[in-house]
Scaffold this motif. Sequence first.
Motif, PDB file in Angstrom:
ATOM      1  N   ILE A 114       0.993  -1.073  -0.108  1.00  0.00           N
ATOM      2  CA  ILE A 114       0.555   0.271   0.000  1.00  0.00           C
ATOM      3  C   ILE A 114       0.502   1.028  -0.078  1.00  0.00           C
ATOM      4  O   ILE A 114       1.464   1.226   0.562  1.00  0.00           O
ATOM      5  CB  ILE A 114      -1.107  -0.096   1.434  1.00  0.00           C
ATOM      6  CG1 ILE A 114      -2.017  -1.159   1.085  1.00  0.00           C
ATOM      7  CG2 ILE A 114      -1.726   1.521   1.638  1.00  0.00           C
ATOM      8  CD1 ILE A 114      -3.206  -0.969   2.101  1.00  0.00           C
ATOM      9  N   THR A 115       0.371   2.371  -1.127  1.00  0.00           N
ATOM     10  CA  THR A 115       1.208   3.586  -0.521  1.00  0.00           C
ATOM     11  C   THR A 115      -0.011   4.827  -0.306  1.00  0.00           C
ATOM     12  O   THR A 115      -1.006   5.000  -1.205  1.00  0.00           O
ATOM     13  CB  THR A 115       1.714   3.937  -1.906  1.00  0.00           C
ATOM     14  OG1 THR A 115       2.647   2.694  -2.731  1.00  0.00           O
ATOM     15  CG2 THR A 115       2.466   5.453  -2.163  1.00  0.00           C
ATOM     16  N   TRP A 116      -0.456   5.296   0.418  1.00  0.00           N
ATOM     17  CA  TRP A 116      -0.629   5.848   0.784  1.00  0.00           C
ATOM     18  C   TRP A 116      -0.237   7.074   1.134  1.00  0.00           C
ATOM     19  O   TRP A 116       0.579   7.142   2.385  1.00  0.00           O
ATOM     20  CB  TRP A 116      -1.748   5.197   2.289  1.00  0.00           C
ATOM     21  CG  TRP A 116      -2.890   6.386   3.299  1.00  0.00           C
ATOM     22  CD1 TRP A 116      -3.453   7.474   2.113  1.00  0.00           C
ATOM     23  CD2 TRP A 116      -2.609   6.765   3.977  1.00  0.00           C
ATOM     24  NE1 TRP A 116      -4.492   7.549   3.044  1.00  0.00           N
ATOM     25  CE2 TRP A 116      -3.841   8.066   4.572  1.00  0.00           C
ATOM     26  CE3 TRP A 116      -2.638   5.718   5.471  1.00  0.00           C
ATOM     27  CZ2 TRP A 116      -4.779   7.389   5.648  1.00  0.00           C
ATOM     28  CZ3 TRP A 116      -3.273   6.150   6.453  1.00  0.00           C
ATOM     29  CH2 TRP A 116      -4.213   7.024   6.666  1.00  0.00           C
ATOM     30  N   THR A 117      -1.365   8.346   0.176  1.00  0.00           N
ATOM     31  CA  THR A 117      -0.637   9.802   0.110  1.00  0.00           C
ATOM     32  C   THR A 117      -0.922  10.250   0.797  1.00  0.00           C
ATOM     33  O   THR A 117      -2.422  10.842   0.948  1.00  0.00           O
ATOM     34  CB  THR A 117       0.118  10.024  -0.726  1.00  0.00           C
ATOM     35  OG1 THR A 117       1.481   9.552  -1.538  1.00  0.00           O
ATOM     36  CG2 THR A 117       0.736  12.118  -0.292  1.00  0.00           C
ATOM     37  N   ILE A 118      -0.974  11.248   2.014  1.00  0.00           N
ATOM     38  CA  ILE A 118      -2.039  12.094   2.635  1.00  0.00           C
ATOM     39  C   ILE A 118      -1.541  13.300   2.667  1.00  0.00           C
ATOM     40  O   ILE A 118      -0.465  13.991   2.507  1.00  0.00           O
ATOM     41  CB  ILE A 118      -1.859  12.083   4.272  1.00  0.00           C
ATOM     42  CG1 ILE A 118      -0.752  12.190   4.795  1.00  0.00           C
ATOM     43  CG2 ILE A 118      -2.556  10.415   4.151  1.00  0.00           C
ATOM     44  CD1 ILE A 118      -1.130  12.226   5.975  1.00  0.00           C
ATOM     45  N   ASN A 119      -2.317  14.752   2.393  1.00  0.00           N
ATOM     46  CA  ASN A 119      -1.850  15.932   2.367  1.00  0.00           C
ATOM     47  C   ASN A 119      -2.927  16.692   3.851  1.00  0.00           C
ATOM     48  O   ASN A 119      -3.703  16.450   4.269  1.00  0.00           O
ATOM     49  CB  ASN A 119      -2.251  16.872   0.614  1.00  0.00           C
ATOM     50  CG  ASN A 119      -1.594  16.436   0.100  1.00  0.00           C
ATOM     51  OD1 ASN A 119      -0.174  15.390   0.039  1.00  0.00           O
ATOM     52  ND2 ASN A 119      -1.233  17.151  -0.814  1.00  0.00           N
ATOM     53  N   LEU A 120      -1.840  18.163   4.426  1.00  0.00           N
ATOM     54  CA  LEU A 120      -2.681  18.452   6.051  1.00  0.00           C
ATOM     55  C   LEU A 120      -1.926  19.757   5.379  1.00  0.00           C
ATOM     56  O   LEU A 120      -0.427  20.091   5.079  1.00  0.00           O
ATOM     57  CB  LEU A 120      -2.166  17.692   6.401  1.00  0.00           C
ATOM     58  CG  LEU A 120      -0.401  18.046   7.497  1.00  0.00           C
ATOM     59  CD1 LEU A 120      -0.904  18.316   8.643  1.00  0.00           C
ATOM     60  CD2 LEU A 120       0.028  16.569   7.071  1.00  0.00           C
ATOM     61  N   LYS A 121      -2.390  20.732   6.116  1.00  0.00           N
ATOM     62  CA  LYS A 121      -1.785  22.258   5.894  1.00  0.00           C
ATOM     63  C   LYS A 121      -1.364  23.116   7.492  1.00  0.00           C
ATOM     64  O   LYS A 121      -2.457  21.848   8.556  1.00  0.00           O
ATOM     65  CB  LYS A 121      -2.532  23.361   5.538  1.00  0.00           C
ATOM     66  CG  LYS A 121      -1.907  24.312   5.029  1.00  0.00           C
ATOM     67  CD  LYS A 121      -2.930  25.286   4.745  1.00  0.00           C
ATOM     68  CE  LYS A 121      -2.492  26.802   4.346  1.00  0.00           C
ATOM     69  NZ  LYS A 121      -2.009  26.625   3.049  1.00  0.00           N
ATOM     70  N   THR A 122      -0.100  22.681   7.691  1.00  0.00           N
ATOM     71  CA  THR A 122       0.356  23.281   8.764  1.00  0.00           C
ATOM     72  C   THR A 122       1.249  23.692   8.978  1.00  0.00           C
ATOM     73  O   THR A 122       2.028  24.047   8.439  1.00  0.00           O
ATOM     74  CB  THR A 122       1.219  21.225   9.311  1.00  0.00           C
ATOM     75  OG1 THR A 122       1.635  21.583  10.581  1.00  0.00           O
ATOM     76  CG2 THR A 122       1.711  21.161   9.046  1.00  0.00           C
ATOM     77  N   GLU A 123       2.168  24.586  10.799  1.00  0.00           N
ATOM     78  CA  GLU A 123       2.945  25.161  10.527  1.00  0.00           C
ATOM     79  C   GLU A 123       4.009  24.814  10.542  1.00  0.00           C
ATOM     80  O   GLU A 123       5.553  24.597  10.962  1.00  0.00           O
ATOM     81  CB  GLU A 123       2.805  26.361  11.768  1.00  0.00           C
ATOM     82  CG  GLU A 123       1.716  27.499  11.219  1.00  0.00           C
ATOM     83  CD  GLU A 123       1.308  28.131  12.759  1.00  0.00           C
ATOM     84  OE1 GLU A 123       1.742  27.760  13.557  1.00  0.00           O
ATOM     85  OE2 GLU A 123       0.572  29.238  12.898  1.00  0.00           O
ATOM     86  N   ALA A 124       3.716  23.142  11.451  1.00  0.00           N
ATOM     87  CA  ALA A 124       4.889  22.047  11.271  1.00  0.00           C
ATOM     88  C   ALA A 124       4.630  21.144  10.664  1.00  0.00           C
ATOM     89  O   ALA A 124       3.867  20.431  10.960  1.00  0.00           O
ATOM     90  CB  ALA A 124       5.182  21.925  13.011  1.00  0.00           C
ATOM     91  N   ALA A 125       5.723  20.075  10.670  1.00  0.00           N
ATOM     92  CA  ALA A 125       5.497  18.991   9.873  1.00  0.00           C
ATOM     93  C   ALA A 125       5.281  17.933  11.245  1.00  0.00           C
ATOM     94  O   ALA A 125       5.987  18.368  12.256  1.00  0.00           O
ATOM     95  CB  ALA A 125       6.898  18.232   9.217  1.00  0.00           C
ATOM     96  N   ILE A 126       5.126  16.780  10.700  1.00  0.00           N
ATOM     97  CA  ILE A 126       4.879  15.838  11.983  1.00  0.00           C
ATOM     98  C   ILE A 126       5.960  15.590  12.253  1.00  0.00           C
ATOM     99  O   ILE A 126       7.499  15.163  11.384  1.00  0.00           O
ATOM    100  CB  ILE A 126       4.060  14.714  11.241  1.00  0.00           C
ATOM    101  CG1 ILE A 126       2.594  14.963  10.985  1.00  0.00           C
ATOM    102  CG2 ILE A 126       3.836  13.397  12.315  1.00  0.00           C
ATOM    103  CD1 ILE A 126       1.870  14.119  10.001  1.00  0.00           C
ATOM    104  N   ASP A 127       6.347  15.307  13.508  1.00  0.00           N
ATOM    105  CA  ASP A 127       8.197  14.721  14.293  1.00  0.00           C
ATOM    106  C   ASP A 127       7.841  13.400  13.907  1.00  0.00           C
ATOM    107  O   ASP A 127       6.956  12.474  14.643  1.00  0.00           O
ATOM    108  CB  ASP A 127       7.943  15.847  15.655  1.00  0.00           C
ATOM    109  CG  ASP A 127       8.619  15.337  16.300  1.00  0.00           C
ATOM    110  OD1 ASP A 127       9.772  14.230  15.998  1.00  0.00           O
ATOM    111  OD2 ASP A 127       9.596  16.158  16.850  1.00  0.00           O
TER     112      ASP A 127
END
Length: 272
Positions: free
Chosen positions: A123-136
């Motif tokens: 599985i290749t699952w790509t998500i998008n989100l708008k944020t001020e910091a990338a996921i740690d």
Amino acid sequence: MIKKLSLIFISAIILNASTLDEKIQNIIGYQEFNENRSLIEYLFQNDSAYYANGSINYIAVIEKLKDNGLLKVVLNKPQDISITFKISDDAIKSMKIISDSLTALGYYHYFTKDLIYDDNKTITWTINLKTEAAIDPLMLSKELAKNNCRFVDIKQEGYTKWMYKIDTSNSTLSNAYNITNNERVDFRKPLTPYFIKVDNANIIEIHSKYGNHWFPQIVFYDKHLNILNIVKENERKDSLQLEIPEETNYIKIEDIYTLANIKRGLSVIIKE
């Protein structure tokens, strides 16, 4: 013979160092790696400490990078972040674990850009989100570790694109409450549906607490989280006894309409 063994040992050390450097560069980016090469060489001079069972120990590596200010996830302004997860085992279960891990880290608002299931069952699952910091990645790796999942590869591109390849072959569901046979468990007001783990069980009894208005919905899953059976009741119930399908490992208990209907909690008994 001794000379050959020495050469093999030296080659292994060089190969490990080269692999570790490559992985660190993938995590922090090419520019950051080159600007801090001397510091990185010093911090990771004992490269064997960052391997476990022949594989990169990503938690140890990321922790060292973060402690020394080399892992940057804060952005100058809110931006669109793209994160790709690559998984090769237990598709449904793995996606639940990743989704639950994101929720635990406070990421609720994201949308799926791509979801590909190839011939190799990857599985290749790509998500998008708008944020001020990338996921740690350190926090994410620790959440995944709670479910016996681990990183096998990480790649970052320009702070806004991340790829995580995750080994979920030994995964468990840490948020599933393990109930043994003939044990009675009293559950309090639910924030999410009750999710329990059972083993070699035949009967489940569920009792609604006084003051509830329970309209049951029970879902039975196998160890891969494939659905085996769903039971729904359109009439209010004070209790319910059901046969557990063979190969059931997980059971989800909720209300058809709203969890507020079981705000007083439920009692569950599993029998052989």
